[in-house]
Design an enzyme around this catalytic site. Structure first.
Site, short mmCIF file in Angstrom:
data_model
loop_
_atom_site.label_atom_id
_atom_site.label_comp_id
_atom_site.label_asym_id
_atom_site.label_seq_id
_atom_site.Cartn_x
_atom_site.Cartn_y
_atom_site.Cartn_z
N LYS A 51 0.81 -1.22 0.00
CA LYS A 51 0.00 0.00 0.00
C LYS A 51 0.85 1.28 0.00
O LYS A 51 0.38 2.34 -0.42
CB LYS A 51 -0.92 0.00 1.22
CG LYS A 51 -2.09 -0.96 1.13
CD LYS A 51 -3.16 -0.44 0.19
CE LYS A 51 -4.43 -1.26 0.29
NZ LYS A 51 -5.52 -0.71 -0.55
N SER A 305 0.87 -9.92 -0.31
CA SER A 305 0.58 -8.48 -0.30
C SER A 305 0.78 -7.80 1.04
O SER A 305 0.87 -6.57 1.10
CB SER A 305 -0.85 -8.24 -0.78
OG SER A 305 -1.78 -8.90 0.08
#
Length: 505
Positions: A51, A305
Site C-alpha cells: 500500500k 501483499s
C-alpha cells in the site's frame, strides 16, 4: 483505457519510500505441486504491505496548496500505514480515521509514523464517512485507498518490477483483490507487455466483489462481507479498477477461510514469514488453480501483499490449518455407552491419528464423541473413513464443513442440559474493542435466561458469540425485536446439527 496507465506506472516515483521487493522461490510448494511457484514479497516493504507504493505516488503529485492543507484517509490498516509514512517522508501533516475495532498493533504503527489517529465507528464505512466530514470541515486532501488513478499506477510498479525480475516464461500471476487497486495496476502492465500471461484475482468466498462484478458485467454491491481477511473486506470493486479489470483479468478464484489459514502456513514453511490473511490469498489461489487444472512444469507467481498480522490471531489460524489443507476430518460419532467402547472405536480407525477427542457422559445408552482424525492432504480418505465407520456399525455425521462446529462446538463439548427447555441458539458478530463484550451482555437485559454462552477472541476486528436463551414460542417475536434493537448481526442456529448432537435437548 488500460494502455494509458503504462506511462503513469513507468513515471511513478515510489522508490523514495518503497523497496524493490524480491521474488522468493517457494521450494516446498513447488515440489508439492510439480510447478515452479514464486512469491513476490510485498510483505517486506517498510510498512509490511504494498500500500505504501500507491499512497506515496498519489501524495507526491499533490499541489503545494494541497500539501499545505494536509492529507487525510480512512483505513483499518495497511493503507493507513502507507499514507502515514508517505506523508512523513514528504513533510506533510496526515490524519488517519480508523474504526474503533482496528487492532492496536496497526493503530500504534500509524502513530509511529507521525500521523494523527482518529478512532471513529465500528467499521470502515463509518470511519470513511467521518473522514469525508473532516475533508469538508477542514479542507484536508483525501487520499483514496484504491479508487484513484495515481494510486493504481503506484501499485502497478509491483508488476513492473516482477517482469524485469522474472524474464522466463510465465503461465499466470495470482493477485489478492479487495477494492482492486493492486490487481488493476498490475493487470494493466502485465497485459500490455506480456498479454499471454494469465492474470488471476483471488478473493475470499465471502468477499468476492470482483468475481460478482465480472459475472454481472457491471459493478455490484455485496450485501455483506466476511471479516477474517479484513484487508480485502470490500463490498464493491472500485470504479477506476473496474475499468481495467473487466478487460485485463482472466478470472477470479475464491477460497475459504480454512484454505487461507493453510496458505498462511505454506508461506511460513517456505519463507519463515507470517502473511496476514489477505496477504496469503494468492498462495491459496495458486494451490486451488494447480489442482483444478492439473498443470505441471509451469511458472506461477503469487503476490504476498501484506504481513500485518496480530500475534494472537495465530492460535485461530493454526487451529484451522489442518482442515484448510484437508488433512483433518471432524466427525460426530455415536458409540455405545458401555465399558470398552472407546477401545473398539479406536480399533475401527485402523491406526489413523486422532487430532482431537471430546466426550462427556450423556445417557445410559449412547455416547456421542466429537473427534478429529488425520487424513491425507486434499481430503483423500475422508469418504473412505466415514464409510468404514458406518460399515462397522457407527452412526457418523461429518462436521468438517460445519462452521459452528469448528468455531464453537469443539471448544464447548460438555454434554446436554436436560433441565433446559425452550432453548434457542444464535450466533452473533460484534466489534472487538474494549468493553464490547460487556456492552453486548448488558444489552440482552434480564427477561430471558441465557442457557449457553461461548466467546473467543481471535485477534480480529470482529468476534463471534454462540448463545443459547430460553424463549417460549409465543415470546419469539418479542425476543427477535430485542435482538434487532441491539443491532449486532446474528443468525439463528437452533437447528444446527452440531449443536443438536452435543449441546441441545
Amino acid at each position: 483505457m488500460p494502455q494509458r496507465y503504462i506511462k503513469k506506472i513507468l513515471d511513478a516515483r515510489v522508490y523514495d519510500v518503497a523497496v524493490e521487493s524480491p521474488i522468493t522461490h517457494a521450494r516446498i510448494l513447488s515440489r508439492r505441486f510439480n510447478n515452479t511457484i514464486l512469491l513476490k514479497r510485498e510483505d517486506l516493504q517498510p510498512v509490511f504491505s504494498f500500500k505504501l507504493r500507491g499512497a506515496y505516488n498519489k501524495i507526491r503529485q499533490l499541489s503545494e496548496e494541497e500539501k499545505e492543507r494536509g492529507v487525510i484517509s480512512a483505513s483499518a490498516g495497511n493503507h493507513a500505514q502507507g499514507v502515514a509514512l508517505a506523508a512523513h517522508r514528504l513533510g506533510i501533516k496526515a490524519t488517519i480515521v480508523m474504526p474503533q475495532t482496528t487492532p492496536e498493533i496497526k493503530v500504534n504503527s500509524v502513530r509511529g509514523h507521525g500521523a494523527k489517529v482518529v478512532l471513529k465507528g465500528d467499521a470502515f464505512d463509518e470511519a470513511s464517512a467521518y473522514a469525508q466530514e473532516l475533508v469538508a470541515k477542514k479542507g484536508l486532501t483525501y487520499i483514496p485507498p484504491y479508487d484513484d488513478e495515481e494510486v493504481i499506477a503506484g501499485q502497478g510498479t509491483v508488476a513492473m518490477e516482477m517482469l524485469w525480475q522474472h524474464t522466463q516464461p510465465l503461465h499466470a500471476v495470482f493477485i489478492p483483490v479487495g477494492g482492486g487497486g493492486l490487481i488493476a495496476g498490475m493487470a494493466a502492465y502485465i497485459k500490455y507487455l506480456r498479454p499471454e500471461v494469465k492474470v488471476i484475482g483471488v478473493e475470499p468466498e465471502d468477499s468476492n466483489c470482483l468475481q460478482a462484478a465480472l459475472k454481472a458485467g457491471k459493478r455490484v454491491v455485496l450485501d455483506e462481507v466476511g471479516i477474517f481477511a479484513d484487508g480485502v473486506a470490500v463490498r464493491q470493486i472500485g470504479k477506476h479498477p473496474w475499468e481495467i479489470c473487466r478487460s485485463c483479468v482472466d478470472e477470479v478464484i475464491t477460497v475459504t477461510t480454512d484454505e487461507i489459514c493453510a496458505a498462511i502456513k505454506d508461506v511460513f514453511d517456505d519463507t519463515r514469514s507470517i502473511a496476514e490473511p489477505a496477504g496469503a490469498l494468492a498462495v491459496a489461489g495458486i494451490k486451488k488453480y494447480a489442482q483444478r487444472e492439473a498443470i505441471e512444469g509451469v511458472n506461477l507467481i503469487g503476490v504476498i501483499s501484506g504481513a500485518n498480522m496480530n500475534f494472537d490471531r495465530l492460535r485461530y489460524v493454526s487451529e484451522r490449518t489442518e482442515i484448510g489443507e484437508e488433512r483433518e476430518a471432524i466427525l460426530a460419532v455415536t458409540i455405545p455407552e458401555r465399558p470398552g467402547s472407546f477401545k473398539m472405536f479406536i480399533k475401527a480407525l485402523h491406526k489413523r491419528n486422532i487430532t482431537e477427542f471430546n466426550y462427556r457422559y450423556s445417557d445410559q445408552q449412547d455416547a456421542r464423541i466429537f473427534v478429529g482424525v488425520q487424513i491425507q492432504a486434499g481430503g483423500l480418505g475422508r469418504e473412505e473413513l466415514v464409510k468404514e465407520l458406518n460399515d462397522t456399525g457407527y452412526t457418523v455425521l461429518d462436521l468438517t464443513d460445519n462452521d459452528v462446529a469448528k468455531q464453537h462446538i469443539r471448544h464447548m463439548v460438555g454434554g446436554h442440559a436436560p433441565a433446559v427447555v425452550n432453548e434457542r441458539v444464535f450466533q452473533f458478530e460484534f466489534p472487538e474493542r474494549p468493553g464490547a463484550l460487556m456492552k453486548f451482555l448488558m444489552s440482552l437485559g434480564t427477561r430471558w435466561n441465557i442457557s449457553m454462552f461461548h466467546y473467543r477472541n481471535h485477534g480480529a476486528a470482529y468476534s463471534r458469540v454462540l448463545m443459547g436463551a430460553q424463549v417460549e414460542d409465543d415470546e419469539l417475536e418479542e425476543f427477535q425485536g430485542m435482538l434487532a434493537r441491539i443491532g449486532f448481526r446474528y443468525e439463528e442456529m437452533t437447528d444446527d446439527p452440531a449443536y443438536r448432537l452435543f449441546l441441545g435437548n
